[in-house]
Design an enzyme around this catalytic site. Structure first.
Site, PDB file in Angstrom:
ATOM      1  CG  ASP A   9      55.563  65.007  38.130  1.00 30.90           C
ATOM      2  OD1 ASP A   9      56.556  65.621  37.719  1.00 30.90           O
ATOM      3  OD2 ASP A   9      54.427  65.509  38.188  1.00 30.90           O
ATOM      4  CE  LYS A 110      55.006  68.458  36.841  1.00 28.96           C
ATOM      5  NZ  LYS A 110      53.867  68.320  37.745  1.00 28.96           N
ATOM      6  CB  CYS A 155      52.022  65.296  35.559  1.00 33.42           C
ATOM      7  SG  CYS A 155      51.452  66.379  36.883  1.00 33.42           S
TER       8      CYS A 155
HETATM    9  C1  VGL Z   1      50.062  65.280  39.550  1.00 33.40           C
HETATM   10  C2  VGL Z   1      48.061  65.692  40.552  1.00 33.40           C
HETATM   11  C3  VGL Z   1      48.605  66.725  41.265  1.00 33.40           C
HETATM   12  C4  VGL Z   1      50.850  64.443  38.600  1.00 33.40           C
HETATM   13  C5  VGL Z   1      50.627  66.318  40.246  1.00 33.40           C
HETATM   14  O1  VGL Z   1      52.090  64.362  38.722  1.00 33.40           O
HETATM   15  O2  VGL Z   1      50.216  63.847  37.712  1.00 33.40           O
HETATM   16  N1  VGL Z   1      48.764  64.985  39.707  1.00 33.40           N
HETATM   17  N2  VGL Z   1      49.893  67.036  41.110  1.00 33.40           N
END
Ligand code: VGL
Ligand code: ZN
Length: 208
Positions: A9, A110, A155
């Site tokens: 991410d 995702k 994540c």
């Molecule tokens: C994430 C919170 C919400 C992450 C993704 O990438 O850690 N955290 N969505």
């Protein structure tokens, strides 16, 4: 044993100026680019996960009538409510512009189902649906993962714990991880939990 570098991410919304920015995201991108160079030389596959929500995703506080940072339940699963982030096709969902994206050979999205959050790059939080990641890794005969990215306490943590449960050998490149830290020591605790479950915590010098 075949290895892949999994970048978690590394998107604009998790970086400085983004909706859900972590501290020192510039350093994370810098470490990612360094790790990419080392892995390229060693012919290690470089892959990335991407948080990829529809605008009506129920993990967004505004869509659930909750406040950002509240904790409750969404369809029977514990949920933290987040600011609107990583909306499909928007700038916040794109990879950071300084990231060497060209080196990334496969992308795994995702969080597309609006009813359930998805921290892990392998499974939704309700563990009902899987992404393409495990199937793809198996097809490539990859059994060792080097994992880094954002956020350490969400994540990255859930991706690492799932990878270990699925039997992968996991190295966590800690320098390349930063967390949300709703509580100040969340990232520290998350790394400890990953280590307790069998992940090896490494730094960039261990990659050479
Ligand atoms: C994430 C919170 C919400 C992450 C993704 O990438 O850690 N955290 N969505
Ligand atoms: Zn998200």
């Amino acid at each position: 044993m075949k290895t892949a570098l999994l970048l978690v991410d590394l998107q604009n919304d998790f970086c400085t100026g983004g909706a859900l920015a972590v501290n020192e995201s510039e350093l994370v991108i810098d470490i990612a680019n360094k790790a990419i160079e080392i892995c390229k030389q060693k012919q290690i596959d470089i892959i990335a996960s991407q948080d990829w929500h529809p605008a009506n995703h129920l993990s967004f506080a505004i869509n659930s009538g909750t406040q950002i940072g509240d904790i409750g339940e969404l369809n029977g699963v514990t949920q933290v409510w987040w600011p609107t982030h990583c909306v499909q096709g928007e700038y916040g969902a794109q990879f950071h512009p300084a990231l060497n994206q060209q080196a990334i050979s496969e992308f795994f999205t995702k969080g597309e189902n609006p009813q359930v959050d998805s921290y892990s790059a392998f499974f939704d939080n309700d563990r009902v649906s899987q992404t393409r990641l495990h199937t793809w890794l198996q097809a490539q005969q990859i059994s060792h993962l080097i994992i880094m990215g954002i956020a350490t306490d969400y994540c990255v943590k859930f991706t690492v714990l799932d990878a270990l449960k699925l039997g992968y050998h996991v190295d966590v490149l800690t320098e390349g991880c930063r967390g949300v830290n709703l509580a100040p020591d969340d990232s520290q605790k998350a790394l400890q939990e990953m280590e307790e479950h069998g992940a090896k915590l490494i730094t960039i010098t261990n990659l050479y």
